[in-house]
Design a protein around this motif. Sequence first.
Motif, PDB file in Angstrom:
ATOM      1  N   ARG A  28       0.818  -1.220   0.000  1.00  0.00           N
ATOM      2  CA  ARG A  28       0.000   0.000   0.000  1.00  0.00           C
ATOM      3  C   ARG A  28       0.851   1.268   0.000  1.00  0.00           C
ATOM      4  O   ARG A  28       0.314   2.365  -0.100  1.00  0.00           O
ATOM      5  N   ASP A  50      -6.514   0.630  -4.389  1.00  0.00           N
ATOM      6  CA  ASP A  50      -5.885   1.156  -3.177  1.00  0.00           C
ATOM      7  C   ASP A  50      -4.457   0.651  -2.992  1.00  0.00           C
ATOM      8  O   ASP A  50      -3.795   1.030  -2.027  1.00  0.00           O
ATOM      9  N   LEU A  51      -4.003  -0.201  -3.888  1.00  0.00           N
ATOM     10  CA  LEU A  51      -2.683  -0.804  -3.748  1.00  0.00           C
ATOM     11  C   LEU A  51      -1.706  -0.216  -4.762  1.00  0.00           C
ATOM     12  O   LEU A  51      -2.084   0.118  -5.882  1.00  0.00           O
ATOM     13  N   SER A  85       0.477  -8.321   3.675  1.00  0.00           N
ATOM     14  CA  SER A  85       0.489  -6.883   3.406  1.00  0.00           C
ATOM     15  C   SER A  85       1.809  -6.265   3.854  1.00  0.00           C
ATOM     16  O   SER A  85       2.724  -6.970   4.292  1.00  0.00           O
ATOM     17  N   VAL A 138      -6.814  -4.178   2.436  1.00  0.00           N
ATOM     18  CA  VAL A 138      -6.174  -4.914   1.342  1.00  0.00           C
ATOM     19  C   VAL A 138      -7.193  -5.663   0.481  1.00  0.00           C
ATOM     20  O   VAL A 138      -7.029  -5.781  -0.736  1.00  0.00           O
TER      21      VAL A 138
END
Length: 383
Positions: free
Chosen positions: A92, A128-129, A232, A310
């Motif tokens: 992220r 979002d990543l 993550s 995630v």
Amino acid sequence: MKRNFDLLVIGAGIIGLAHALHAVRRGLKVAVLDRDAQANGASIRNFGFVTVTGQAEHHTWRRARRARDVWAEIAPLAGIPIHHRGLLMAARRTEAVSVLQEFLTSPMGEGCRLLEGADIPAPLRSHDLMAALHSPHELRVESREAIPRLAQWLEQSLGVSFFWRTAVHGIASGEVASTQGVFSAPRIVVCPGPDISTLFPDIFARRQVTLCKLHMLRLADPGWRLPAAIMSDLGLHRYRGYADCPSLSLLRQRLQREQKNELDNGVHLIVVQSADGSLVVGDSHHYGATPDPFQPEEVDALILREAQLVLDLPAPKVIERWTGLYPSGPDDAFFEAPMPGVRLVSVTSGTGASTGFGLAEEVRDQLIINDFGNFRKYVTSCE
């Protein structure tokens, strides 16, 4: 009357079962002793995720690769389903992407690739990543089913003898004293899991081993299927295989600013999926000589929040909670000989499912090839 075997294994968790497998394949007559009536410890309270990518360089990474191969070989023989394969390490932050890029240039990054944009598969929140590292090396079993099935297969197909509800209270070279009487064998392997006080406590104390408690959750089927296990940014902080990446220090600084509560509670993210679609999600890490048995909701909330950042998981429904307990120390694992013909074996990093078969193979070879002759000399001198 003594019961006689070629090898005695104390402990029926994954480490003990791994030693039993490798020994019986060498033609040894093997018995496994365990104080419980069934598998009940860390070996069934985990993700069942055989992790290769991200393991510490050298011994642990090598053992994980070997263990993955053994799992892949014996799972169909023992009737153990493999539910999915591979790993997606979601990034992220730009600092996390830099760590992953640096990792890819190392030998441990072989076979992995970096996914970006539309190449990041659902149900990851690709918008979002920044990126996701894909590793093809992992596999996942359901621990609470796999460990009993493995023990059953070892007993019924390979002839390993199991003595459940048998507590061991004394060990000497060639002999084990237990609540079921005396057992005899020229080779003894002690795999006590989180019991670091009963057998050879001085060794655990010298090696600065304590205990680690972790939180685990099971979520209801979200309606989609994972293409691989999920981790993550927080996993880059905790897994030792990324320790040499130059950008890791910058990532840790940012994590300290943005997710201090997660770091303080040892939270990182692993998500795997079961045959019924439910998700196993975790975990946290709290250390102590005797960790308390409680599972504070605020720690579970940190884990769930990381999963929601995630994955497409707007309203996770928790259907089960539990804690795990494993020995933890400065080394990922160790084995040593407290006396001739005896090995104490402990995985002190929570990587038993991932590395146990590789570690046990090393112990077996040392005990059979290097130690057995010394044991025979020792017995002769005592007669």
